[in-house]
Motif scaffolding. Structure first.
Motif, PDB file in Angstrom:
ATOM      1  N   ALA A 120       0.835  -1.207   0.000  1.00  0.00           N
ATOM      2  CA  ALA A 120       0.000   0.000   0.000  1.00  0.00           C
ATOM      3  C   ALA A 120       0.866   1.252   0.000  1.00  0.00           C
ATOM      4  O   ALA A 120       0.601   2.208  -0.731  1.00  0.00           O
ATOM      5  CB  ALA A 120      -0.935  -0.012   1.210  1.00  0.00           C
ATOM      6  N   ARG A 121       1.913   1.248   0.810  1.00  0.00           N
ATOM      7  CA  ARG A 121       2.822   2.394   0.874  1.00  0.00           C
ATOM      8  C   ARG A 121       3.522   2.602  -0.471  1.00  0.00           C
ATOM      9  O   ARG A 121       3.647   3.726  -0.947  1.00  0.00           O
ATOM     10  CB  ARG A 121       3.844   2.187   1.978  1.00  0.00           C
ATOM     11  CG  ARG A 121       4.741   3.388   2.195  1.00  0.00           C
ATOM     12  CD  ARG A 121       5.824   3.146   3.229  1.00  0.00           C
ATOM     13  NE  ARG A 121       5.276   2.739   4.497  1.00  0.00           N
ATOM     14  CZ  ARG A 121       5.799   1.788   5.260  1.00  0.00           C
ATOM     15  NH1 ARG A 121       6.887   1.141   4.876  1.00  0.00           N
ATOM     16  NH2 ARG A 121       5.255   1.475   6.410  1.00  0.00           N
ATOM     17  N   ALA A 122       3.969   1.513  -1.088  1.00  0.00           N
ATOM     18  CA  ALA A 122       4.666   1.622  -2.378  1.00  0.00           C
ATOM     19  C   ALA A 122       3.736   2.173  -3.457  1.00  0.00           C
ATOM     20  O   ALA A 122       4.140   3.037  -4.241  1.00  0.00           O
ATOM     21  CB  ALA A 122       5.209   0.257  -2.788  1.00  0.00           C
ATOM     22  N   LEU A 123       2.513   1.682  -3.484  1.00  0.00           N
ATOM     23  CA  LEU A 123       1.558   2.183  -4.473  1.00  0.00           C
ATOM     24  C   LEU A 123       1.229   3.654  -4.235  1.00  0.00           C
ATOM     25  O   LEU A 123       1.173   4.450  -5.173  1.00  0.00           O
ATOM     26  CB  LEU A 123       0.276   1.341  -4.446  1.00  0.00           C
ATOM     27  CG  LEU A 123       0.433  -0.078  -4.990  1.00  0.00           C
ATOM     28  CD1 LEU A 123      -0.786  -0.925  -4.649  1.00  0.00           C
ATOM     29  CD2 LEU A 123       0.668  -0.044  -6.495  1.00  0.00           C
ATOM     30  N   ALA A 124       1.008   4.018  -2.984  1.00  0.00           N
ATOM     31  CA  ALA A 124       0.695   5.410  -2.657  1.00  0.00           C
ATOM     32  C   ALA A 124       1.841   6.334  -3.030  1.00  0.00           C
ATOM     33  O   ALA A 124       1.619   7.453  -3.499  1.00  0.00           O
ATOM     34  CB  ALA A 124       0.366   5.534  -1.177  1.00  0.00           C
ATOM     35  N   SER A 125       3.070   5.880  -2.847  1.00  0.00           N
ATOM     36  CA  SER A 125       4.231   6.715  -3.169  1.00  0.00           C
ATOM     37  C   SER A 125       4.320   7.001  -4.660  1.00  0.00           C
ATOM     38  O   SER A 125       4.952   7.969  -5.070  1.00  0.00           O
ATOM     39  CB  SER A 125       5.522   6.064  -2.673  1.00  0.00           C
ATOM     40  OG  SER A 125       5.858   4.942  -3.469  1.00  0.00           O
TER      41      SER A 125
END
Length: 81
Positions: A6-11
């Motif tokens: 989720a963090r990677a996609l949001a970034s």
């Protein structure tokens, strides 16, 4: 899908839709995702229950359609990095 994904996609600017049974799980997601200036849509839901499954599918369909409509009109940045 997990906190790291989720963090990677949001970034990369992706709109992350979070679903969790416990509010505490959604709170960490909101903190991580908002740190990247990506829109997050969080839903507390117990996916074991059939009515909850149907409700979340309906919500995700509505959000997805709305995001697609906005993106077609150039109102949202591309999530492709």
């Amino acid at each position: 899908m997990g906190r790291v994904a989720a963090r990677a996609l949001a970034s990369r600017g992706a709109h992350v839709i979070g679903v969790a049974r416990r509010g505490s799980e959604l709170r960490w997601l909101a903190q991580d995702v908002s740190a990247h200036d990506a829109a997050e849509l969080l839903h507390r839901c117990d996916l074991i229950r059939k009515p909850s499954q149907e409700e979340i599918v309906h919500r995700v369909e509505n959000v997805t359609n709305e995001l697609c409509d906005h993106n077609q009109h150039g109102n949202l940045p591309s999530a492709r990095g």
